[in-house]
Every structure is written in C-alpha cells, then in structure tokens.
Design a protein around this motif. Sequence first.
Motif, short mmCIF file in Angstrom:
data_model
loop_
_atom_site.label_atom_id
_atom_site.label_comp_id
_atom_site.label_asym_id
_atom_site.label_seq_id
_atom_site.Cartn_x
_atom_site.Cartn_y
_atom_site.Cartn_z
N ALA A 175 -11.97 -7.14 4.03
CA ALA A 175 -12.27 -7.13 2.61
C ALA A 175 -11.93 -5.75 2.08
N GLU A 176 -11.12 -5.67 1.02
CA GLU A 176 -10.64 -4.38 0.47
C GLU A 176 -11.51 -3.96 -0.72
N TYR A 177 -11.01 -2.95 -1.42
CA TYR A 177 -11.74 -2.32 -2.52
C TYR A 177 -11.82 -3.20 -3.78
N VAL A 227 -7.36 -3.49 -9.62
CA VAL A 227 -6.89 -2.74 -8.45
C VAL A 227 -5.61 -3.39 -7.95
N GLY A 228 -4.59 -2.57 -7.68
CA GLY A 228 -3.29 -3.12 -7.28
C GLY A 228 -3.27 -3.66 -5.86
N ASN A 229 -2.35 -4.58 -5.64
CA ASN A 229 -2.07 -5.05 -4.27
C ASN A 229 -0.83 -4.33 -3.77
N GLY A 230 -1.04 -3.41 -2.86
CA GLY A 230 0.08 -2.66 -2.32
C GLY A 230 0.61 -3.29 -1.04
N VAL A 231 1.84 -2.91 -0.71
CA VAL A 231 2.39 -3.15 0.62
C VAL A 231 2.73 -1.76 1.14
N HIS A 232 2.07 -1.34 2.19
CA HIS A 232 2.32 0.00 2.72
C HIS A 232 3.10 -0.15 4.02
N ILE A 233 4.19 0.61 4.10
CA ILE A 233 5.05 0.50 5.28
C ILE A 233 4.85 1.74 6.14
N TRP A 292 -4.15 5.21 -6.26
CA TRP A 292 -4.00 5.18 -4.80
C TRP A 292 -2.75 4.38 -4.41
N SER A 293 -1.72 4.50 -5.21
CA SER A 293 -0.48 3.80 -4.85
C SER A 293 0.60 4.85 -4.61
N SER A 294 1.24 5.34 -5.66
CA SER A 294 2.19 6.45 -5.59
C SER A 294 2.81 6.56 -6.97
N1 GLU Z 1 -4.63 -0.83 -3.51
C1 GLU Z 1 -3.86 0.37 -3.33
C2 GLU Z 1 -2.40 0.09 -3.66
O1 GLU Z 1 -2.15 -0.52 -4.65
C3 GLU Z 1 -4.00 0.92 -1.92
C4 GLU Z 1 -5.40 1.26 -1.48
C5 GLU Z 1 -5.41 1.71 -0.03
O2 GLU Z 1 -5.17 2.89 0.22
O3 GLU Z 1 -5.55 0.86 0.84
O4 GLU Z 1 -1.51 0.48 -2.97
#
Ligand code: GLU
Length: 439
Positions: A175-177, A227-233, A292-294
């Motif tokens: 579960a996220e933020y 709050v955004g839904n990110g994809v972090h690589i 918290w995205s970029s």
């Molecule tokens: N929800 C954030 C995003 O849009 C990322 C939050 C996190 O660091 O997990 O990327």
Amino acid sequence: MNAGSITPLVSVVTTDLAAITRGRPIPVEHLDKATTGVGWVPANLCLTAFNTISDPNPWGSAGDLRILPDRSARYTTAKTGAATPFDMVMGDIVELDGTPWQGCPRTYLKAALAALKEVSGLTLLVAFEQEFQLVSDAPAAHAFSYEALRRADPFAPMLYAALDEAGVEPEMVLAEYGAHQFEVTHAPAEAMTAADRAVAIREITREVARMLGSRASFAPKPDPNGVGNGVHIHFSFIDAEGRPVTYAPDGPGGLSPVASAFCAGILRHLPAMTVLTAASVPSYLRLKPHSWSSSYTWLAEQDREATLRICPVVSMGGRDRAKQFNLEFRAVDATANPYLALAAIVRAGLSGIESNLPAPPLITGDPSTMSESERAEKGLVRLPETLEAALDAFTANPAVQSWFAPAFVESYIGVRQSEMAFLAGRDMAEVCAIYRTLY
Ligand code: GLU
Ligand code: MG
C-alpha cells in the motif's frame, strides 16, 4: 470448468507507442510450431490510446508483418482468478522474411543493449517499480497502512502468487502513499527481461484486480492534484565476468567513472527524451516540483525529487555495497512504452560513455527554489512542462531522433499529436478521468 472443454491459448504480443500491449492468441499446443509467428499490420504502430490510428502515418493501409514469439519471455499463471490461465509471450515484430522491422519497440531496446555491450562490455541490470490505484470512490485508508492493504484483501496475496507463478520474481506488493495507491516491484534482471516483466506485471495486476471486481489504473495522475503513479527504473551494471561495476568507493556519490558518464549522458539528453519516458498529456501534471517524481535534470543521493537518484545501500549484516549499489530514473510513467523508455536511457547513457562526459554535480537542496544563476551554474534544466513542449524538444534534437528510424520518429510524433488533438479543449480533470479508465 471441465479442462476438456477449453483450448488453452497463449497470446503473442507487442507493446506499442501508446504503451498498450496488443497481439494475437494461438492454441498453446501450436506455440512450438509457430516459428513464423503471428500476423501483424504496420499501421498498428500508430494506434493511439483512444483506438484511432494517427493520420497521416508512414504506413497507410498497406503491408504485412509477423510478431515472432520470444519463448524465453513467456509469462503464464493460472492464479489470477480468471477462468483460463493468463498466458502471454513477448514478441519482436519482423518483416515477412524475418528481418527486424524498423517499428518494433522491443527491437530498439535489444539494439541499444547490444550497442552498450559492444562499446563498454557492460550488461545492464534493471528493476521496475510501478505504482497504481485500485480505483474506488470509497474514503481512502491511511497511507502505507496495514488497513489499506487489508481492505483490498485478497488482492495483494493473490497478486503476489500470480506474479510468482508467472516467474517475474515479485519483491513486494505494498500500500503506497496516495489514496487507494499500491506499488509492485520485482527483483533486478537483465534489462530486456526487466522490461518484459514490467509489461507482464501490469497486465497480471490488471487481471487480478478485475477478477476481484476492482480496477487497477496505472494512469500518471488519478486527478490533477492527486498523488502521481510513477514508474521508477532502477539500474546498475555488471561487467563481462558478472562483477558489479556501478560503485566506486572514491567516486562522487559512490559512482564509478563509467556510471558517472552514463548519468551525465542521460542528463544531457533528458529534456529531449522526456517524451519517450512520459508520453501523455497527464504525464506532465506529475513531473512537477514537490511531487516526489522529477522536474529538473538532477542527480542526487537518496533524494526522491531527483530525476536520477543514487539509491541507499544497507550496511548492516556485512552486506556487499557494490552488489546493492544502483540508481533510479524517476521521470517515467505507464503511458510510456517500457522498452522505449529503457532504450532512451541506454542510448543517452551510452552517448555519455562514448563522449567521456565528466561526472555531473551531485545536487543538494531544491532546484525549484534556487536562483536562475544557481541553477545555470549546476546545469539544472527544467524538464518540459507539457507534452507539447516535450515533443518540441524531441523534434528539435537530431541526436535523440537518430536513435530511431525516420519512419519510427514520424510514427511516434504522429501518435502524440493525435492524442493531443483528441484532448484539445478538455480541462485537466477530464483528461485525468479519461486516462484513469484507459491505463
Ligand atoms: N508517487 C511518486 C511518483 O509519482 C513516487 C513516490 C515514491 O517515491 O515512491 O513518482
Ligand atoms: Mg513508490
């Protein structure tokens, strides 16, 4: 269901410029004989998120292709709760004579990884972190809370089991933020496998949610202020002997010279390649400071606002620093094709290695509150603030375009322009609502 009453099917798929996974099913028992794959149509590359074909496009109504299954990239599980197994095999699009097609996103990643290996001897290890909402009008449980996880039960344990059986090596379903937000991660793997896993994970997640009467949405913003839904690589490098080579104890932030040059290459091309990693109109609601995205061309240690984050290492228990050491590229969302996003990262990073770029500065503090001159001194450039600006930056950059064939570039621009035209005149709340149902 009586097993004898169904013919199990496996779909041979490709993921397109709208990041939609499409393809054609064949009986499982035919897969080994399907050495020439399944039929495909060139103009399918120009399908938009709204199921139109961008017009004009370089392909028209003519031509035929094949999608060749890569049997090493088959993802199968009977644990999604659906009536028949989830069964998907990733494919490469080829011409009828078997030569690679200039429009295949997976082939672009394959070529980029081969070039990286040839020039530097390096293999890239990657893991995708993907965030999504279980769409709901009910009041949300607390961020990261046990209750948020349990309200959705049996979603997380079912999803984990299905992912595990499919072989994507899930690490966590949490579960996220954000309201109704979750995140799913997998163990690092060679880059192509990781991109395949990203696709399989999304589709399995959607299916498990659907079978529970819910809907998983990976749209970049559930609403303009949500709050955004990110994809972090996450990425790191190993050498030909399999040794980790991203870390150097004396390097800036612990980065080895080759990792520094790779990062510098990414930051140099970032504004022009953002359209490949954040591909939709709502993507740019997410790429804002304090999300918290970029938002800037920014490398930092353990700062979740940076585009390139040097991730933490755990020092307890005698764990090896070099093996854990990795970076995270955060300017991605699920409207971007994972193969293309990764291909862009690899091509940009490789250009940094080839140009022997010096290590970028490690930024501390908040670029959005720095003066213009301070930002200029640190080389901080704001990422494009709209899809249109991102497309302009791409169109104006021959180096980034040269990573792809001209017809591919034309297709990519056409799809993005069609999507912008479809959304023209709608306010951002409506745009987010549309994307919530599409992704
Ligand atoms: N929800 C954030 C995003 O849009 C990322 C939050 C996190 O660091 O997990 O990327
Ligand atoms: Mg997260």
